[in-house]
Design a protein around this motif. Structure first.
Motif, PDB file in Angstrom:
ATOM      1  N   GLN A 128      47.468  22.230  44.761  1.00 30.71           N
ATOM      2  CA  GLN A 128      48.532  22.036  43.774  1.00 30.71           C
ATOM      3  C   GLN A 128      48.071  22.320  42.357  1.00 30.71           C
ATOM      4  OE1 GLN A 128      51.540  21.801  46.116  1.00 30.71           O
ATOM      5  NE2 GLN A 128      51.937  21.223  43.995  1.00 30.71           N
ATOM      6  N   ALA A 129      46.791  22.700  42.194  1.00 29.48           N
ATOM      7  CA  ALA A 129      46.244  22.940  40.856  1.00 29.48           C
ATOM      8  C   ALA A 129      46.689  24.299  40.327  1.00 29.48           C
ATOM      9  CB  ALA A 129      44.721  22.868  40.902  1.00 29.48           C
ATOM     10  N   LYS A 130      47.005  24.344  39.040  1.00 31.82           N
ATOM     11  CA  LYS A 130      47.409  25.601  38.412  1.00 31.82           C
ATOM     12  C   LYS A 130      46.202  26.495  38.120  1.00 31.82           C
ATOM     13  CE  LYS A 130      51.745  24.866  35.877  1.00 31.82           C
ATOM     14  NZ  LYS A 130      52.407  26.116  36.274  1.00 31.82           N
ATOM     15  N   ASN A 131      46.525  27.781  37.921  1.00 25.65           N
ATOM     16  CA  ASN A 131      45.581  28.756  37.372  1.00 25.65           C
ATOM     17  C   ASN A 131      44.317  28.957  38.199  1.00 25.65           C
ATOM     18  OD1 ASN A 131      47.455  28.845  35.330  1.00 25.65           O
ATOM     19  ND2 ASN A 131      45.975  28.712  33.674  1.00 25.65           N
ATOM     20  N   THR A 132      44.483  28.983  39.528  1.00 28.78           N
ATOM     21  CA  THR A 132      43.407  29.495  40.374  1.00 28.78           C
ATOM     22  C   THR A 132      43.559  31.011  40.422  1.00 28.78           C
ATOM     23  OG1 THR A 132      43.250  27.492  41.707  1.00 28.78           O
ATOM     24  CG2 THR A 132      42.418  29.520  42.685  1.00 28.78           C
ATOM     25  N   LEU A 133      42.528  31.721  39.987  1.00 29.59           N
ATOM     26  CA  LEU A 133      42.569  33.178  39.868  1.00 29.59           C
ATOM     27  C   LEU A 133      41.959  33.791  41.123  1.00 29.59           C
ATOM     28  CD1 LEU A 133      43.295  35.570  38.025  1.00 29.59           C
ATOM     29  CD2 LEU A 133      40.981  35.425  37.085  1.00 29.59           C
ATOM     30  N   THR A 134      42.726  34.657  41.807  1.00 28.50           N
ATOM     31  CA  THR A 134      42.327  35.103  43.132  1.00 28.50           C
ATOM     32  C   THR A 134      42.312  36.622  43.255  1.00 28.50           C
ATOM     33  OG1 THR A 134      44.509  35.312  44.208  1.00 28.50           O
ATOM     34  CG2 THR A 134      43.599  33.084  43.988  1.00 28.50           C
ATOM     35  N   GLN A 135      41.559  37.085  44.250  1.00 23.94           N
ATOM     36  CA  GLN A 135      41.702  38.438  44.769  1.00 23.94           C
ATOM     37  C   GLN A 135      41.328  38.439  46.235  1.00 23.94           C
ATOM     38  OE1 GLN A 135      38.626  41.565  43.799  1.00 23.94           O
ATOM     39  NE2 GLN A 135      38.333  40.277  41.971  1.00 23.94           N
ATOM     40  N   ARG A 136      41.668  39.529  46.919  1.00 21.05           N
ATOM     41  CA  ARG A 136      41.536  39.582  48.360  1.00 21.05           C
ATOM     42  C   ARG A 136      40.078  39.465  48.827  1.00 21.05           C
ATOM     43  NH1 ARG A 136      45.308  43.045  46.591  1.00 21.05           N
ATOM     44  NH2 ARG A 136      47.294  43.233  47.712  1.00 21.05           N
ATOM     45  N   THR A 137      39.887  38.861  49.988  1.00 21.85           N
ATOM     46  CA  THR A 137      38.644  39.073  50.727  1.00 21.85           C
ATOM     47  C   THR A 137      38.777  40.420  51.434  1.00 21.85           C
ATOM     48  OG1 THR A 137      39.548  37.912  52.661  1.00 21.85           O
ATOM     49  CG2 THR A 137      38.218  36.617  51.110  1.00 21.85           C
ATOM     50  N   ILE A 138      37.652  40.978  51.869  1.00 21.98           N
ATOM     51  CA  ILE A 138      37.686  42.251  52.585  1.00 21.98           C
ATOM     52  C   ILE A 138      36.776  42.169  53.801  1.00 21.98           C
ATOM     53  CG2 ILE A 138      38.254  43.674  50.595  1.00 21.98           C
ATOM     54  CD1 ILE A 138      35.300  44.401  50.344  1.00 21.98           C
ATOM     55  N   GLY A 139      37.066  43.015  54.793  1.00 21.04           N
ATOM     56  CA  GLY A 139      36.261  43.093  55.989  1.00 21.04           C
ATOM     57  C   GLY A 139      35.591  44.457  56.098  1.00 21.04           C
ATOM     58  N   PRO A 140      34.705  44.596  57.080  1.00 29.12           N
ATOM     59  CA  PRO A 140      34.426  43.587  58.105  1.00 29.12           C
ATOM     60  C   PRO A 140      33.635  42.383  57.595  1.00 29.12           C
ATOM     61  CG  PRO A 140      33.068  45.532  58.431  1.00 29.12           C
ATOM     62  CD  PRO A 140      34.039  45.889  57.375  1.00 29.12           C
ATOM     63  N   VAL A 141      32.837  42.560  56.516  1.00 22.78           N
ATOM     64  CA  VAL A 141      32.156  41.417  55.902  1.00 22.78           C
ATOM     65  C   VAL A 141      32.221  41.601  54.390  1.00 22.78           C
ATOM     66  CG1 VAL A 141      30.566  41.041  57.838  1.00 22.78           C
ATOM     67  CG2 VAL A 141      29.865  42.503  55.917  1.00 22.78           C
ATOM     68  N   SER A 142      32.142  40.492  53.663  1.00 24.27           N
ATOM     69  CA  SER A 142      32.100  40.588  52.203  1.00 24.27           C
ATOM     70  C   SER A 142      31.547  39.304  51.616  1.00 24.27           C
ATOM     71  CB  SER A 142      33.482  40.880  51.616  1.00 24.27           C
ATOM     72  OG  SER A 142      34.407  39.866  51.946  1.00 24.27           O
ATOM     73  N   THR A 143      31.080  39.423  50.380  1.00 24.57           N
ATOM     74  CA  THR A 143      30.544  38.287  49.633  1.00 24.57           C
ATOM     75  C   THR A 143      31.172  38.242  48.253  1.00 24.57           C
ATOM     76  OG1 THR A 143      28.402  38.339  50.759  1.00 24.57           O
ATOM     77  CG2 THR A 143      28.463  37.275  48.612  1.00 24.57           C
ATOM     78  N   GLY A 144      31.586  37.058  47.834  1.00 27.03           N
ATOM     79  CA  GLY A 144      32.045  36.825  46.480  1.00 27.03           C
ATOM     80  C   GLY A 144      31.108  35.856  45.798  1.00 27.03           C
ATOM     81  N   SER A 145      30.694  36.152  44.565  1.00 22.27           N
ATOM     82  CA  SER A 145      29.736  35.283  43.872  1.00 22.27           C
ATOM     83  C   SER A 145      30.108  35.150  42.405  1.00 22.27           C
ATOM     84  CB  SER A 145      28.310  35.831  44.006  1.00 22.27           C
ATOM     85  OG  SER A 145      28.203  37.120  43.442  1.00 22.27           O
ATOM     86  N   THR A 146      29.654  34.059  41.789  1.00 19.95           N
ATOM     87  CA  THR A 146      29.964  33.802  40.388  1.00 19.95           C
ATOM     88  C   THR A 146      28.905  32.919  39.768  1.00 19.95           C
ATOM     89  OG1 THR A 146      31.717  33.089  38.879  1.00 19.95           O
ATOM     90  CG2 THR A 146      31.338  31.716  40.810  1.00 19.95           C
TER      91      THR A 146
END
Length: 521
Positions: A368-386
């Motif tokens: 329910q929290a506002k302003n979560t900034l998103t983009q797609r995951t991708i396959g077959p594998v992927s990593t998101g880091s920050t």
């Protein structure tokens, strides 16, 4: 002789591999791009898709080869206002918002029609140039489910919609609504070619005209079977219509027809593929007795006689260092907000090279929290880091990196009575649970999430680091099921919300996405 045979066999294998690497492969996009609609203008293809509860909405993508796509615009920033769109008063529009769209080109203008059961409206967007000019919006009631807009040769404009029993209506010349007394049933039972025991009535209408004949594509789902393409054709838009099965393989369905400048035909469709979402496929089409025949011997081919796939980065997803020049857009087109954002509570300008997310209200639940900034995951594998700077959190604030879906997972920093700690949360099963906590005694911390979608493995692992070099797993592996309440593939997200006091903020130094996970290295 045996050596010669082995050598020749090796040559054939190498030749086969080289031939395959010079061709496109299915899926053409291993990411959540469902309900595609396509049109070709000259040598360029344009595609629209569904993005439901994230904004901006209805992405427009372009390609020169039907395989490699980039996002060029969105039809709207927000659909409107209201508690469910704004995540107010405990309400939301997960899995709703705007659904399947239809893109067409007529009289030098692009048109995109869509609908929203959430707002109860049908929308038609138009522009002369989808890359450089804004989309103009027309809206009217009611909401026409899974509609296709169609400009006929005689100047009339139609809209076909609904499921099972398909309806048609003629639109006004200025497209601002429907002409009175023009609504009627187009096809009484469009699912009939797939049998009598139907679980999902034929929907997802896409209408085309080829060599003077009308072709209507729909998706249906026989009970105990798989998603299926159904095609109807007619010599006159008023019928009579005759139908047949178009394709029944791998559950690849819903889409339509597209031709190439050199006269070849293909069909664009999608496949449900677990946690990564609904992923686009292309199948070849040949014509027999005035019918489009989809696939190769009724099957979806793995390889296509089209240019090879390149990386999805930067066309559909992309890394971001948040380093903006004066004339740069604040956010690149790969980013979408979860529901309507509060634009006063984020910035990429206040601290150079950082995304700042501020808190402006109290929330008790991540979804329910506002302003979560998103983009797609991708396959077959992927990593998101920050990397996250938590120097300016207030007591009760929670910020970090998530994988957003109903059964979400996340890793972040909680400020609890002045004591910061790294927390991993999983929402599998009965609801969100903290699976691990680690004390944090510094203001900069690194997070990453690794996703494995190979063969629908649908597993994710979370990590943290204190120096960006040495990574430590935290919590448990999460499953990533595709759930209908969210009706969307898992998305990487950057979040920050307050549970006690407003006015705090965090700074994200970057978000990096790659097509590898640590277990591959």
């Amino acid at each position: 002789m045996k050596k010669i045979i082995k050598f020749l066999s090796l040559c054939l294998i190498v030749h086969s591999i080289n031939a395959q690497t010079n061709k496109a492969h299915n899926p053409i996009i291993f990411a959540d791009v469902p309900d595609a609609s396509m049109v070709r203008v000259g040598d360029t293809y344009y595609m629209s898709s569904t993005t439901m509860h994230v904004n901006p909405g209805v992405p427009i993508m372009k390609s020169k080869d039907l395989v490699n796509w980039e996002i060029i615009s969105y039809c709207y920033e927000t659909l409107g206002k209201g508690d469910v769109l704004d995540l107010e008063n405990g309400k939301n529009m997960y899995g709703r918002g705007s659904w399947a769209s239809c893109i067409r080109y007529h009289n030098d203008t692009f048109y995109v029609s869509t609908f929203s059961a959430t707002t109860g409206k049908t929308y038609i967007f138009s522009t002369k140039n989808p890359e450089k000019e804004p989309w103009q919006k027309i809206e009217f009631e009611p909401s026409y489910h899974d509609n296709t807009i169609f400009f006929d040769d005689d100047g009339k404009v139609y809209m076909i919609w609904a499921a099972g029993k398909l309806n048609i209506v003629e639109l006004k010349e200025d497209l601002t609504g429907v002409k009175e007394n023009t609504q009627r049933v187009l096809i009484e039972n469009a699912s009939a070619p797939a049998g009598d025991n139907i679980m999902l009535g034929a929907e997802g209408s896409q209408l085309f005209k080829v060599n003077g004949k009308y072709y209507l594509f729909n998706i249906t789902w026989p009970r105990g079977g798989m998603r299926t393409v159904v095609i109807h054709r007619a010599d006159n838009i008023n019928g009579p219509w005759e139908g047949r099965l178009g394709l029944q393989d791998l559950g690849v369905a819903q889409g339509g027809l597209i031709d190439t400048p050199d006269g070849r035909w293909f069909s664009y469709l999608f496949r449900d593929y677990g946690g990564v979402g609904r992923i686009p496929y292309i199948v070849p089409v040949k014509w027999e007795d005035g019918w489009p025949i989809l696939g190769e011997d009724g099957k979806v081919p793995q390889y296509l006689d089209l240019p090879p796939n390149k990386s999805l980065i930067p066309g559909i997803v992309n890394s971001d260092d948040f380093d903006r020049k004066e004339n740069d857009e604040d956010l690149s087109l790969v980013w979408q907000w979860n529901h309507n954002p509060d634009n006063s509570l984020w910035s990429v300008r206040e601290r150079k090279g950082y995304l700042r997310l501020k808190t402006g209200r109290i929330d008790t639940a991540f979804v329910q929290a506002k302003n979560t900034l998103t983009q797609r995951t991708i396959g077959p594998v992927s990593t998101g880091s920050t990397m996250l700077d938590v120097s300016n959190m207030k007591d009760g604030d929670f910020a970090g990196l998530c994988l957003l879906q109903k059964e979400f997972g996340l890793v972040g920093v909680k400020n609890d009575n002045g004591n910061k700690k790294i927390v991993m949360v999983s929402a599998a099963g009965e609801g969100p649970k903290e699976l691990a906590t680690v004390p944090l005694n510094q203001n900069k911390v690194y997070f990453k999430a690794e996703c494995d979608f190979r063969d629908k493995t649908d597993k994710a692992h979370f990590f943290y680091s204190l120096d960006g070099l040495s990574w430590t797993p935290i919590g448990e592996t999460i499953n990533m099921p595709y759930t209908l309440p969210h009706f969307m593939g898992y998305r990487y997200g950057l979040f920050n919300y307050a549970t006690k006091h407003v006015g705090g903020y965090v700074d994200f130094d970057y978000f990096h996405i790659s097509e590898e996970i640590s277990k591959m290295k």
